[in-house]
Design a protein around this motif. Sequence first.
Motif, PDB file in Angstrom:
ATOM      1  N   ASP A 167      -9.267  -6.983  65.431  1.00  0.00           N
ATOM      2  CA  ASP A 167      -8.871  -7.232  64.176  1.00  0.00           C
ATOM      3  C   ASP A 167      -9.621  -8.103  63.555  1.00  0.00           C
ATOM      4  O   ASP A 167     -10.577  -8.668  63.776  1.00  0.00           O
ATOM      5  CB  ASP A 167      -7.752  -8.289  64.716  1.00  0.00           C
ATOM      6  N   VAL A 168      -9.790  -7.753  62.212  1.00  0.00           N
ATOM      7  CA  VAL A 168     -10.464  -8.278  61.181  1.00  0.00           C
ATOM      8  C   VAL A 168      -9.870  -8.842  60.280  1.00  0.00           C
ATOM      9  O   VAL A 168     -10.182  -8.968  58.776  1.00  0.00           O
ATOM     10  CB  VAL A 168     -11.503  -7.199  60.813  1.00  0.00           C
ATOM     11  N   GLY A 169      -8.908  -9.893  60.503  1.00  0.00           N
ATOM     12  CA  GLY A 169      -7.982 -10.503  59.761  1.00  0.00           C
ATOM     13  C   GLY A 169      -6.773  -9.875  59.450  1.00  0.00           C
ATOM     14  O   GLY A 169      -5.980  -9.944  60.672  1.00  0.00           O
ATOM     15  N   ARG A 172      -6.316  -4.189  61.664  1.00  0.00           N
ATOM     16  CA  ARG A 172      -6.964  -3.806  62.962  1.00  0.00           C
ATOM     17  C   ARG A 172      -7.719  -2.488  62.596  1.00  0.00           C
ATOM     18  O   ARG A 172      -7.134  -1.513  62.073  1.00  0.00           O
ATOM     19  CB  ARG A 172      -5.849  -3.609  64.207  1.00  0.00           C
ATOM     20  N   VAL A 180     -17.533  -4.132  62.154  1.00  0.00           N
ATOM     21  CA  VAL A 180     -16.430  -4.983  62.400  1.00  0.00           C
ATOM     22  C   VAL A 180     -16.853  -6.267  61.852  1.00  0.00           C
ATOM     23  O   VAL A 180     -16.102  -7.241  61.423  1.00  0.00           O
ATOM     24  CB  VAL A 180     -16.108  -4.634  63.677  1.00  0.00           C
ATOM     25  N   THR A 184     -15.127  -8.669  59.030  1.00  0.00           N
ATOM     26  CA  THR A 184     -14.544  -9.858  59.459  1.00  0.00           C
ATOM     27  C   THR A 184     -14.952 -11.038  58.466  1.00  0.00           C
ATOM     28  O   THR A 184     -14.310 -11.873  57.881  1.00  0.00           O
ATOM     29  CB  THR A 184     -14.771 -10.417  60.811  1.00  0.00           C
ATOM     30  N   ARG A 185     -16.205 -11.083  58.177  1.00  0.00           N
ATOM     31  CA  ARG A 185     -16.677 -12.323  57.253  1.00  0.00           C
ATOM     32  C   ARG A 185     -15.988 -12.021  55.691  1.00  0.00           C
ATOM     33  O   ARG A 185     -15.733 -12.930  55.222  1.00  0.00           O
ATOM     34  CB  ARG A 185     -18.186 -12.108  56.928  1.00  0.00           C
ATOM     35  N   GLU A 188     -12.575 -13.491  55.835  1.00  0.00           N
ATOM     36  CA  GLU A 188     -12.788 -14.879  56.108  1.00  0.00           C
ATOM     37  C   GLU A 188     -12.844 -15.666  54.566  1.00  0.00           C
ATOM     38  O   GLU A 188     -12.166 -16.457  54.259  1.00  0.00           O
ATOM     39  CB  GLU A 188     -13.514 -15.249  56.959  1.00  0.00           C
TER      40      GLU A 188
END
Length: 290
Positions: A167-169, A172, A180, A184-185, A188
């Motif tokens: 999951d990246v927020g 998926r 990845v 994700t950053r 965020e």
Amino acid sequence: MRLIPALAIAGAVVALPLIWIGSAYFFAPPDPDGAGKPLFSNAPAGSAVDSAARIEIEILRQQMEDLQKRLGTVEDDLTRLQNMPRDPTDFGNQGSDEPLERLGDNQILDSYAQTVLIAGRRKINEGLSVSRPSFLIEMFGLPREQLSDDCESMTNPKLKEMLITGDVGPIRVSMLRPAVASMTRVFEKVKAVDVDLYNRISTAGALCVRRIRGSQSSVSAHAFGLAVDLNIDGHLDTLGDGKTQLGLTILSDFFQEEGWFWGAAFSREDSMHFEVAKETIEKWRSAGEI
């Protein structure tokens, strides 16, 4: 308490016409005949000054009545708001940490999926270069020996070792490990700045080991686990029309800051497509991440 100041302001607005009328009464000049009658007296017919003043007075009187009606409405609304429950549990089952339910249409929220023209799209990836198939093959080798137009499994052991699913927020994906982490950053930051947009992000896929559609030899960045297709609310973009969803134009700023190339700049616009830029891959190689 905001009720008293609000009523005071509304009362002042209503009082202004009364003050004006009163000042006109006490400080009005005498009539031309010297009888000392103020403008509001029953002056003889034919006085142009009196006629104009009466017209203004009637207009002001009507405005005063309208303001009084509005004041009554304001008082009712303020009283209703003042008497609303202050305990968050009074709003149904929602606790104090949960947002209130959205009431009606919100034009700002609904605009994320709106389709807009992409301004200056060929220059939007300033400082970033697309990862050409030849560059990717030289860097990693082919992701599998035989490629087709269909998504197939990755057989390149070097790439498979770096491939992860997670999951990246809001979505998926299966992609290379540094991609990845990078995505994700991105999400965020999006969530911290615009949670409404974050909650509406969908994907049309990431890893897909295949050729670039319409090509007999060129391999797609998706095949290396270095690209993802995104959209708002699951609505797919129309390829090559020079338009995109407004939410994607906002997302592009976050991805470009992280070193991703936006496909809106392709000769055949593909604004759902985000891929790791050549410069970013080279940086990852230098850092030993790939």
